[in-house]
Write a protein that holds these residues in place. Structure first.
Motif, PDB file in Angstrom:
ATOM      1  N   UNK A 119       4.078  -6.705  -2.115  1.00  0.00           N
ATOM      2  CA  UNK A 119       4.205  -7.552  -3.300  1.00  0.00           C
ATOM      3  C   UNK A 119       3.004  -8.485  -3.434  1.00  0.00           C
ATOM      4  N   UNK A 120       2.536  -9.021  -2.283  1.00  0.00           N
ATOM      5  CA  UNK A 120       1.320  -9.851  -2.330  1.00  0.00           C
ATOM      6  C   UNK A 120       0.176  -9.044  -2.931  1.00  0.00           C
ATOM      7  N   UNK A 121       0.076  -7.768  -2.512  1.00  0.00           N
ATOM      8  CA  UNK A 121      -0.985  -6.906  -3.035  1.00  0.00           C
ATOM      9  C   UNK A 121      -0.813  -6.667  -4.536  1.00  0.00           C
TER      10      UNK A 121
ATOM     11  N   UNK B 134      -0.701 -16.747   0.014  1.00  0.00           N
ATOM     12  CA  UNK B 134       0.237 -15.720   0.465  1.00  0.00           C
ATOM     13  C   UNK B 134      -0.430 -14.760   1.447  1.00  0.00           C
ATOM     14  N   UNK B 135      -1.650 -14.359   1.134  1.00  0.00           N
ATOM     15  CA  UNK B 135      -2.375 -13.422   1.986  1.00  0.00           C
ATOM     16  C   UNK B 135      -2.645 -14.013   3.359  1.00  0.00           C
ATOM     17  N   UNK B 150      -0.655  -4.361   3.267  1.00  0.00           N
ATOM     18  CA  UNK B 150      -1.147  -5.205   2.183  1.00  0.00           C
ATOM     19  C   UNK B 150      -2.471  -4.660   1.631  1.00  0.00           C
ATOM     20  N   UNK B 151      -3.414  -4.377   2.537  1.00  0.00           N
ATOM     21  CA  UNK B 151      -4.732  -3.918   2.083  1.00  0.00           C
ATOM     22  C   UNK B 151      -4.649  -2.549   1.420  1.00  0.00           C
ATOM     23  N   UNK B 152      -3.863  -1.646   2.012  1.00  0.00           N
ATOM     24  CA  UNK B 152      -3.748  -0.304   1.439  1.00  0.00           C
ATOM     25  C   UNK B 152      -3.072  -0.349   0.065  1.00  0.00           C
ATOM     26  N   UNK B 153      -2.000  -1.166  -0.065  1.00  0.00           N
ATOM     27  CA  UNK B 153      -1.322  -1.249  -1.363  1.00  0.00           C
ATOM     28  C   UNK B 153      -2.280  -1.772  -2.422  1.00  0.00           C
TER      29      UNK B 153
END
Lengths: 201, 190
Positions: A119-121, B134-135, B150-153
């Motif tokens: 979701x952050x992404x 958030x990150x 996170x990075x892949x999404x």
């Protein structure tokens, strides 16, 4: 009476089948209000999408209001908006109930834990597309340095700096401030006979 | 948390103003909601806000409306949900009603465009600000899996244009599987 039922039914379908939010729902709305019921023609529809981009609020609700007023006045707008949110109300409330009840079950915890970084992404990528829209609005031609909106970069850096420094500040004031400064700049440039640079067309 | 009239008024006023300033789609609402309901009012925890975003995204309908329903229900049950729906729907309803009567003038006004342009850039900054916070939160835990997810999404959506629903499904499955795996090993929860 018939027209209100049609509005209700049509926008309930839009509310129920638009997954993913935002512009994902545009083709679905078009198929209902332009192709099926002929409540507006394509030019009007494009106009309403443009206005939706310029104004706050979900595209589907904006369309519901606009179409509703056109077809059945204020009651029409209310009926269409009601139809639009009803399906998500029922489904989301059910999910909210399940979430409250089972959020501490390990597998549910695992699923939610797996979703959080994604979701952050997703939020980050929404930010990137908004930023691209203001900093480099012309994507239809090959990359050219003079198509970069330097003023937008200056605005962005200033806003970002203020937000990082003033943690307690309501971000809405930063947005209002940016809008106000931009308006003043526009009026000054207009008085001087210079066009305001790169307002995304 | 006391649920008196003031509380409900606050909930209504918050959802109303948030909705009135949600330019550029539902995801913009999540950072603004986080600032208000998590950082300022302390009605929710950070992780709950992300859960709410995930559920809002996976349900049909507008993300902003879905998120408002979830928050309203979480803080004050059914009446809360009802109040936040009305608060969220009212601003676009009022605004578009007015605009629909003179929309050609609105569309062509340079001054209106200038204001909206400035606000749009600021929205970009608001998102950047909250995404950075958030990150950092994800990175600080120093677990390789969430950071990779996170990075892949991000790359999948931004560079390759992968469907968002697919990403939600895969990431949810990854989360479920890692939990089941660590439970089977008899160890702690993932």
């Amino acid at each position: 009476m018939m027209i209100y039922l049609e509005l209700l039914w049509s926008f309930m379908k839009i509310g129920l089948f638009s997954f993913g939010g935002g512009y994902a729902s545009v083709p679905l709305i078009q198929s209902q209000v332009v192709d099926l019921y002929h409540w507006m023609d394509m030019t009007e529809f494009v106009d309403i999408i443009t206005i939706s981009q310029m104004t706050p609020g979900p595209v589907a609700i904006n369309c519901a209001t606009f179409v509703g007023i056109r077809v059945g006045g204020i009651p029409g707008a209310l009926v269409a908006t009601f139809g639009c949110v009803l399906p998500s109300c029922i489904i989301v409330l059910t999910l909210a109930f399940i979430y409250q009840k089972y959020r501490n079950v390990p597998v549910i915890q695992g699923i939610l834990g797996g979703l959080r970084p994604a979701i952050v992404a997703l939020i980050a990528s929404a930010g990137v597309s908004i930023l691209q829209l203001s900093i480099y609005p012309r994507t239809d031609e090959a990359f050219r340095l003079q198509n970069i909106d330097w003023l937008a970069i200056v605005f962005f850096v200033l806003c970002f700096f203020i937000l990082r420094k003033a943690k307690k500040l309501n971000p809405i004031f930063v947005m209002l401030g940016a809008g106000g400064v931009s308006l003043v700049l526009y009026l000054i440039l207009k008085a001087a006979g210079i066009p305001f640079p790169f307002i995304s067309a | 948390m006391k649920k008196d009239l003031r509380f409900y008024l606050r909930l209504f006023a918050s959802t109303f103003t948030l909705s009135a300033f949600t330019f550029g789609g539902g995801y913009v609402m999540i950072p603004l909601m986080q600032r208000k309901f998590v950082d300022k009012f302390h009605w929710l925890e950070k992780e709950e806000m992300l859960d709410i975003a995930a559920i809002a995204q996976s349900s049909p309908g507008a993300i902003a409306v879905n998120a408002a329903i979830l928050i309203g229900y979480r803080v004050a049950g059914l009446p809360g949900a009802l109040i936040s729906i009305i608060g969220t729907v009212l601003p676009p309803l009022l605004l578009l009603s007015v605009i629909s009567y003179f929309y050609i003038a609105f569309k062509n006004s340079g001054a209106v465009r200038a204001v909206l342009w400035g606000m749009q850039v600021a929205v970009g900054a608001v998102i950047a600000d909250i995404v950075l916070s958030m990150g950092m939160e994800v990175v600080k835990k120093k677990q390789w899996l969430p950071i990779t997810v996170m990075l892949l999404s991000f790359a999948a959506v931004c560079v390759f244009g992968v469907n968002v629903m697919l990403i939600i499904l895969i990431c949810g499955a990854i989360g479920a599987l890692t939990t089941l795996y660590s439970q089977r090993k008899g160890g702690k929860q993932a």
